[in-house]
Design a protein around this motif. Structure first.
Motif, short mmCIF file in Angstrom:
data_model
loop_
_atom_site.label_atom_id
_atom_site.label_comp_id
_atom_site.label_asym_id
_atom_site.label_seq_id
_atom_site.Cartn_x
_atom_site.Cartn_y
_atom_site.Cartn_z
N LYS A 49 -36.44 -3.48 -11.57
CA LYS A 49 -35.19 -2.71 -10.68
C LYS A 49 -35.71 -1.24 -10.94
O LYS A 49 -35.28 -0.59 -12.02
CB LYS A 49 -33.99 -3.03 -11.16
N SER A 52 -35.74 -1.57 -6.35
CA SER A 52 -36.71 -2.44 -5.80
C SER A 52 -37.81 -2.59 -7.04
O SER A 52 -37.67 -1.74 -8.01
CB SER A 52 -37.70 -1.51 -4.69
N PRO A 53 -38.53 -3.56 -7.08
CA PRO A 53 -39.69 -3.78 -8.17
C PRO A 53 -40.83 -2.85 -7.83
O PRO A 53 -41.10 -2.17 -6.92
CB PRO A 53 -39.96 -5.03 -7.95
N GLN A 92 -40.35 4.40 -3.11
CA GLN A 92 -39.59 3.21 -3.02
C GLN A 92 -38.24 3.47 -3.39
O GLN A 92 -37.56 4.37 -3.86
CB GLN A 92 -40.17 2.32 -4.55
#
Lengths: 114, 111
Positions: free
Chosen positions: A80, A17-18, A13
């Motif tokens: 995040k 990003s989540p 990721q």
């Protein structure tokens, strides 16, 4: 017999990003559930544990959170991601007060934040 | 705060040799668990020791809980390559609902 599942197995990721990692247990009721993080080749850092639905204890303040929406489901989340969130994430269950705190681990999720 | 220390941190031996790894604390634990973890997998529980002075055997592995329940040892006889892995001890102490893990001993058995 009891089984524990984690997914995904691997995840890459980007920073910011989540994150959502899921863990489910089969074959037992009202287990204690745990999220650990492990750096390469080293010991386990306890992140969160839960003794029941909606009950979450946090061990390390950070940008991660956990939820237990169902008895045998445990979710690790982040809004995040940071580079420092990279690692091997392990979910585990134990019998808790019904037995001992012996830990039974899932296969883990390898998270790489780029 | 209860802490567990493990020694040695790394151990590399030849197949057939014997070895002992240690798990130590200044605190008393109601029980201690030993786990083995292979690369890329979750740890697997090997044994739990509960009584001070208790000795448990699992094939070539011998586990001992100290008399004062502050330490434990794992002895492996005639190590085999399949014994390679990270050995973790974990204690049940004064913190309810969870265990405390040591940092682990990484064992490599060379054929």
């Amino acid at each position: 017999s009891q089984t524990i599942h984690q997914w995904p197995a691997t995840l890459v990721q980007p920073v910011g990003s989540p994150l959502s990692l899921e863990c489910t247990v089969e074959g037992t009721s009202n287990p204690n559930l745990y999220w650990y993080r492990q750096a390469a080749g080293r010991g386990l850092q306890l992140l969160f544990y839960s003794v029941g639905i909606g009950q979450i204890s946090s061990e390390v303040p950070q940008n991660l959170s956990a939820s237990r929406p169902q008895d045998r489901q445990f979710i690790l989340s982040s809004k995040k991601l940071l580079l420092s969130d990279s690692g091997f994430y392990l979910c585990a269950w134990s019998l808790g007060l019904a037995g001992t705190y012996e830990q039974y681990f899932g296969p883990g999720t390898r998270l790489t934040v780029t | 705060t209860q802490l567990l220390e493990q020694s040695p941190q790394f151990l590399s031996i030849q197949e057939g040799e014997n070895l002992t790894v240690y798990c130590n604390s200044s605190s008393v634990f109601s029980s201690l668990q030993w786990y083995r973890q292979e690369p890329g997998e979750g740890p697997v529980l090997l044994v739990t020791v509960v009584t001070g002075g208790e000795v448990k055997k699992l094939k070539r592995l011998t586990f001992q809980f100290g008399d004062a329940r502050k330490d434990s040892s794992l002895h492996i006889t005639a190590a085999q390559p399949g014994d390679t892995g990270l050995y973790l001890c974990a204690g049940e102490g004064t913190s309810y609902d969870k265990v405390i893990f040591g940092p682990g001993t990484s064992l490599s058995v060379i054929p």
